[in-house]
Scaffold this motif. Structure first.
Motif: not given
Length: 283
Positions: A65, A204-205, A209, A213, A232-234, A236, A252, A259
């Motif tokens: 990140t 932002e994811t 994506l 990521a 963010p992707y982790h 998600y 989570q 984040l």
């Protein structure tokens, strides 16, 4: 109905909506902090993920990140500020300039997943950068560029025209006037808008994506052409795709809190910089 009563009712409604938003945001923050804080530890922050992210730490996601944020700043900030200076100080008001401004405003409202598809087609496939930090940073830079341009241009316009006229009357060139009499007084607004835009990029994811990521990559990046994990992707993946959703729920909340700290840290930095330059340059 009396005009004064109508005005009071409208003000009360606006105030109620504002309070409701603050309460909702406050509750979300409280929930994340309450459930995420017990999971924060040195092992969690500095460790590598294990068992597809169900256990271990999130160091690769934090480093990924920060790499993406750093790359986005390096690409978007000079381009955005330079474009704003050109549009505000050099471009003549005509149809072409209006079209450019309309395009910038329109791009600011494009959904982030569209930027992800754009980055996939241009940077990953056409230019051959692959899924890498470079592709992700370029995609995020394209996404935040309109916001940086608009914020910087507004900050430049806020500087009184008299500053420019006085400098030009004393024999300074156009660039000397901008560099010494315009940029210092608009710096706080430009930096604040830019950092807030980049703070949005950090969370932002969708744009990352398809461009950078990785789901599970327990190593640190060695070059800008490496794929990385990102917070963010982790988050998600843990929240929506992981088969053991209940087991990874502490992860989570811990990831969400880290984040949140990074994004709020960027926002806090913007506030401090704004206060510093407002006190330094006043008119």
């Amino acid at each position: 109905m009396n005009r004064e009563i109508t005005e009071k009712i409208i003000i009360m409604l606006i105030r109620a909506v504002a309070y409701l938003i603050v309460i909702l945001v406050g509750y979300i923050l409280y929930d994340i902090i309450r459930k995420g804080a017990p999971n924060l530890s040195w092992e969690f922050i500095s460790g590598f993920p294990e068992q597809s992210g169900a256990k271990g730490g999130i160091l690769p996601a934090i480093v990924g990140t920060l790499c993406l944020v750093g790359g986005t700043i390096a690409i978007a900030l000079p381009l955005g500020v330079g474009s704003a200076i050109y549009l505000s100080e050099y471009a003549k008001p005509n149809r072409f300039t209006e079209i450019i401004r309309l395009a910038i405003v329109t791009l600011a409202g494009v959904p982030s997943i569209v930027f992800g598809l754009f980055g996939l087609g241009l940077f990953v496939i056409f230019l051959g950068f692959g899924a890498s930090i470079l592709s992700g940073s370029l995609t995020l830079a394209c996404m935040v560029l309109p916001t940086i341009i608009v914020a910087s241009e507004e900050a430049l316009r806020a500087v009184p025209r008299g500053f420019r006229a006085a400098s030009l009357a004393l024999g300074a060139t156009k660039w000397e006037t901008i560099r010494t009499n315009v940029l210092p007084y608009s710096l706080s607004g430009m930096i604040t808008g830019s950092i807030l835009a980049i703070g949005r990029a950090a969370g932002e994811t969708a744009p990352i994506l398809l461009t950078v990521a990785a789901f599970f990559l327990p190593t640190l990046p060695k070059s800008i052409y490496d794929q990385v994990m990102a917070l963010p992707y982790h988050l998600y993946i843990l929240a929506t795709q992981h088969p053991a959703a209940d087991q990874v729920r502490p992860m989570q909340y811990g990831t969400a809190l880290v984040l949140l700290i990074i994004v709020l840290g960027l926002s806090l930095g913007a506030i401090i910089i704004r206060i510093y330059y407002r006190r330094k340059y006043q008119w």
